[in-house]
Design a protein around this motif. Sequence first.
Motif, PDB file in Angstrom:
ATOM      1  N   GLU A  13       0.806  -1.225   0.000  1.00 39.90           N
ATOM      2  CA  GLU A  13       0.000   0.000   0.000  1.00 39.90           C
ATOM      3  C   GLU A  13       0.835   1.270   0.000  1.00 39.90           C
ATOM      4  N   PRO A  14       1.822   1.416   0.905  1.00 41.97           N
ATOM      5  CA  PRO A  14       2.619   2.653   0.867  1.00 41.97           C
ATOM      6  C   PRO A  14       3.490   2.770  -0.379  1.00 41.97           C
ATOM      7  N   LEU A  62       2.506   6.577  -6.974  1.00 40.27           N
ATOM      8  CA  LEU A  62       1.488   7.349  -7.685  1.00 40.27           C
ATOM      9  C   LEU A  62       1.613   8.842  -7.376  1.00 40.27           C
ATOM     10  N   GLU A  63       1.917   9.167  -6.130  1.00 44.03           N
ATOM     11  CA  GLU A  63       2.115  10.570  -5.756  1.00 44.03           C
ATOM     12  C   GLU A  63       3.281  11.191  -6.521  1.00 44.03           C
ATOM     13  N   ALA A  73       1.064   3.915  -3.141  1.00 47.43           N
ATOM     14  CA  ALA A  73       0.615   5.287  -2.888  1.00 47.43           C
ATOM     15  C   ALA A  73       1.728   6.297  -3.165  1.00 47.43           C
ATOM     16  N   ARG A  74       2.938   6.008  -2.680  1.00 53.25           N
ATOM     17  CA  ARG A  74       4.055   6.938  -2.880  1.00 53.25           C
ATOM     18  C   ARG A  74       4.466   7.033  -4.341  1.00 53.25           C
ATOM     19  N   LEU A  87      -5.997  -0.417  -5.500  1.00 51.57           N
ATOM     20  CA  LEU A  87      -5.005   0.449  -4.876  1.00 51.57           C
ATOM     21  C   LEU A  87      -4.389   1.429  -5.871  1.00 51.57           C
ATOM     22  N   GLY A  88      -4.640   1.212  -7.157  1.00 55.58           N
ATOM     23  CA  GLY A  88      -4.165   2.144  -8.171  1.00 55.58           C
ATOM     24  C   GLY A  88      -3.225   1.577  -9.209  1.00 55.58           C
TER      25      GLY A  88
END
Length: 301
Positions: free
Chosen positions: A130-131, A137-138, A134-135, A174-175
Motif C-alpha cells: 500500500e505505501p 502514484l504521488e 501510494a508513494r 489500490l491504483g
Amino acid sequence: MPFRIDGLPERVTVYEVGPRDGLQNEKAVIPVEVKAEFIDRLADAGHRVIEATSFVHPKWVPQLADSGELLATLKRRPGIRYPVLVPNERGLDRALESGVDEVAVFASATETFAAKNLNRSLETQFDMFEPVIARALEAGVKVRAYVSMVFGDPWEGPTPIEQVVRVGTRLLDLGCHELSLGDTIGVGTPGHATALVEAFGDPSRLAVHFHDTYGQALANTLAALRAGVTVVDASTGGIGGCPYAESATGNLATEDLVWMLRGLGIDTGLDLGKLVATSVWLAERLGRPSPSRVVQALSKG
C-alpha cells in the motif's frame, strides 16, 4: 501467410521481462555493459516495454545488485518504457533516485508463497504494498502488479480462482494500472486460464505471465487472448524463472510467442530476426544455447 482466428485481438503488447526475470537466476555475474547492450538490442528489435531490472536487496538477488548502475548506463530511447521491479519502500526509494517512471510490485496469491517469498501472510502483504503504490502514484510513477502462483503452488496445490481475483482486484483498486497473472510453476492449462481471466470480468487491465514447465505456455496464452487479454509477458530466448520456486522452469520465450502471433496475423511490432539474433548473442555470453524452440530452429546453419 497468416491465418486469423475469430475472437483474437488485432495487436498484442509483448511485455519483455528477459533483463529482469530472465537474468535474475544467473549465477555468474553478467557485466552491466552486457545488460545495457541486451536491453538496447531488445529496443532495436521493436520492443516498447522492457522490464530493465529490480531494486531488490543484493543479498536476495545478487545478479541485480547493479540496478542503479545499469539505469545510469542505459541509453533510454524515446517512446520506450523501462519499468523496474521494487519489493518495498526502500526499493522504491532507490528506483525514484534513478529516475524511473514505472515500477512493479510482486504479490502472492497463496499463503505459503507469501510467507516464503515476502515473509508476510496473504493479508499482511498489502501492508507492504500500500505505501509503495501510494508513494509511487504521488510521484507520478505508474505501478504494475504481479500476482504469482495464480494456478497453483508446490505447497498448497491448486489456487482457488476466487482467491486470485480477491488479491488481484485489491491491487488494482489500490491504483495499479495493470495486473500480471503469473503461472509461476507452469501448472496452468487453457481451460483454467480462460476461467481465471473471465472471473475478473474486465480483461482490459490484465496481462498474463506463463512458464513452460509442462509445455502449456503457448496454449495458455492463446486461451487468454481469446478471453480478451492483449498484454503478454515473455522473456527473450525463454530464459529465467522464479528463484524462490524450485519447480519453476523458463518463461515463455518471446520468439516462440512472436512466431505464433505472426502466424495468426496479430501485430506485435517486433522483428523476429532481430530477436533471434539477440538470443543467439545472449546465449554466447551465458555459455549455453537458448531454450527457445524458434531460436533453435531459425539459428541453425
